[in-house]
Motif scaffolding. Sequence first.
Motif, mmCIF file in Angstrom:
data_model
loop_
_atom_site.group_PDB
_atom_site.id
_atom_site.type_symbol
_atom_site.label_atom_id
_atom_site.label_comp_id
_atom_site.label_asym_id
_atom_site.label_seq_id
_atom_site.Cartn_x
_atom_site.Cartn_y
_atom_site.Cartn_z
ATOM 1 N N PRO A 134 4.010 -4.087 1.830
ATOM 2 C CA PRO A 134 5.056 -3.294 3.420
ATOM 3 C C PRO A 134 5.131 -4.888 4.505
ATOM 4 N N LEU A 135 3.601 -4.572 4.915
ATOM 5 C CA LEU A 135 3.140 -5.419 5.991
ATOM 6 C C LEU A 135 3.458 -6.709 5.302
ATOM 7 N N LEU A 136 2.990 -7.143 4.467
ATOM 8 C CA LEU A 136 3.521 -8.103 3.490
ATOM 9 C C LEU A 136 4.503 -8.938 4.213
ATOM 10 N N VAL A 137 5.246 -7.988 2.720
ATOM 11 C CA VAL A 137 7.361 -7.927 2.877
ATOM 12 C C VAL A 137 7.789 -8.269 4.217
ATOM 13 N N ALA A 138 7.553 -7.682 5.382
ATOM 14 C CA ALA A 138 8.148 -7.757 6.796
ATOM 15 C C ALA A 138 7.640 -8.874 7.409
ATOM 16 N N ALA A 139 6.492 -9.591 7.143
ATOM 17 C CA ALA A 139 6.565 -10.592 7.515
ATOM 18 C C ALA A 139 6.912 -11.793 6.603
ATOM 19 N N GLU A 140 7.202 -11.665 5.743
ATOM 20 C CA GLU A 140 7.979 -12.426 4.768
ATOM 21 C C GLU A 140 7.335 -13.898 3.897
ATOM 22 N N PHE A 141 6.411 -13.226 3.466
ATOM 23 C CA PHE A 141 5.676 -13.797 2.428
ATOM 24 C C PHE A 141 6.122 -13.772 1.097
ATOM 25 N N GLY A 142 7.164 -13.244 0.839
ATOM 26 C CA GLY A 142 7.732 -12.812 -0.282
ATOM 27 C C GLY A 142 7.902 -11.597 -1.570
ATOM 28 N N ASP A 143 9.000 -12.119 -2.023
ATOM 29 C CA ASP A 143 9.541 -10.882 -3.026
ATOM 30 C C ASP A 143 8.901 -10.116 -3.419
ATOM 31 N N VAL A 183 6.851 -12.119 -6.337
ATOM 32 C CA VAL A 183 5.153 -12.967 -4.920
ATOM 33 C C VAL A 183 4.065 -11.989 -5.175
ATOM 34 N N MET A 184 4.518 -10.824 -4.764
ATOM 35 C CA MET A 184 3.457 -9.394 -4.357
ATOM 36 C C MET A 184 2.774 -9.382 -5.931
ATOM 37 N N ASP A 185 3.331 -9.563 -6.759
ATOM 38 C CA ASP A 185 3.544 -9.268 -8.369
ATOM 39 C C ASP A 185 2.035 -10.614 -8.569
ATOM 40 N N GLN A 213 8.555 0.341 11.524
ATOM 41 C CA GLN A 213 9.979 0.624 9.950
ATOM 42 C C GLN A 213 8.397 0.578 9.149
ATOM 43 N N VAL A 214 8.201 -0.979 9.210
ATOM 44 C CA VAL A 214 7.233 -1.199 7.859
ATOM 45 C C VAL A 214 5.593 -0.713 7.805
#
Length: 390
Positions: A345-354, A357-359, A22-23
């Motif tokens: 999407p992969l990094l968010v799914a791995a719970e690195f941050g919101d 954090v991505m910004d 899904q991600v």
Amino acid sequence: MPSRASSKMGMEEAEGDRKVEQVLCMNGGDGETSYSKNSNLQRNVMASVRHVVEESMTEVWKTFSSKGDLISIADLGCATGPNALFAMLEIVKIIGKFCEKTENHQKKPSIFALLNDLLSNDFNNIFRSLGNFYDALPRNRGFDQCFVAAVPGSFYGRLFPSKSLNFVHSSYSLMWLSQVPDGLVGENGEALNKGNICICEASSLAVRKAFGEQFKRDFNVFLKSRSEEVILGGSMVLTFLGNVGRIAPFKVYEVIGQTLAQMANEGLVNKSKLDIFNLPLHTPSADQISEVILDQNLFNLRKIEVIKTPWDAGMDEEEGIGEIKTRNARGGEFVAKYLRAVVEPLLVAAEFGDRAVMDELFGRAALKFGELMGAGDCHYLSIVVWLTRV
């Protein structure tokens, strides 16, 4: 770096393949960080291999135009946004030129355009663009029927009926693996690629071997599946993000990993999650690609070429990057934006941050990309192959 097949990505096994699939998609929609707004590089890559597509389609036309009423074309890993239809439109325009030269009494075939990506892909964005696609068709060149359909699912397996395809296209998709390979954890439980999110200069031989073997397994499955679906004499043109005896193509992802590590040291990212995270990504060499093709003997390898593309290819077509900045600074932002569209999407799914954090992550990465581009020649190596079903 359009789309990829389903994968385990160093996440908890309990998450299951379904959530991972899904991600595994590009950022959808048409917002500032969407793939739709940040895919000019991929379009430039597709344009750079058009001569191979045209050469292969010439043979497809000669073989099939007089044998039936339909030519079926599949684009595997089509992603979303304008690029999802760009490759198909270019192929249809090539067919249009052939139709224009065909004798008036000969019936012109219809075209069935099949767009494939994972279930998680933003197909709605593609469908909203179909009006522009149909408006751009070369209807004055002898045909007026082109039917478009979506075929969701992983290309590491069967997607289409047996002997149903005349031509298959795929660009920047097959370097995405079906899963992060096994064998990345040592006997003592330590992550063998610790501190990296992909193969990099510091990666061990064991890590490189694991990724290489996973690529061979996946590409074998891909070729066997397509051999059932492509009609005898049909063709495929596949473009990989590749390498020619060096790690340079991974550098952009290595920068993302280094930036995550820096943020982990500052307490902004969970370090334990980062230690076990790996992208399901392998950029093969021409030898690795041709070895699998020749071993299987299901397709003739008609052509293999290596094409060099700057990191900032297509930047001058991009809107919204301030002209008052230096070219390297603009280039850094450009690279960070299209990578974010692919891997966020992969990094968010791995719970690195919101989102915040991505910004921060891609803002820092943009500065590093700009520095690298100012210091030397930064480019990707694309490997394009033309195969014919035997």
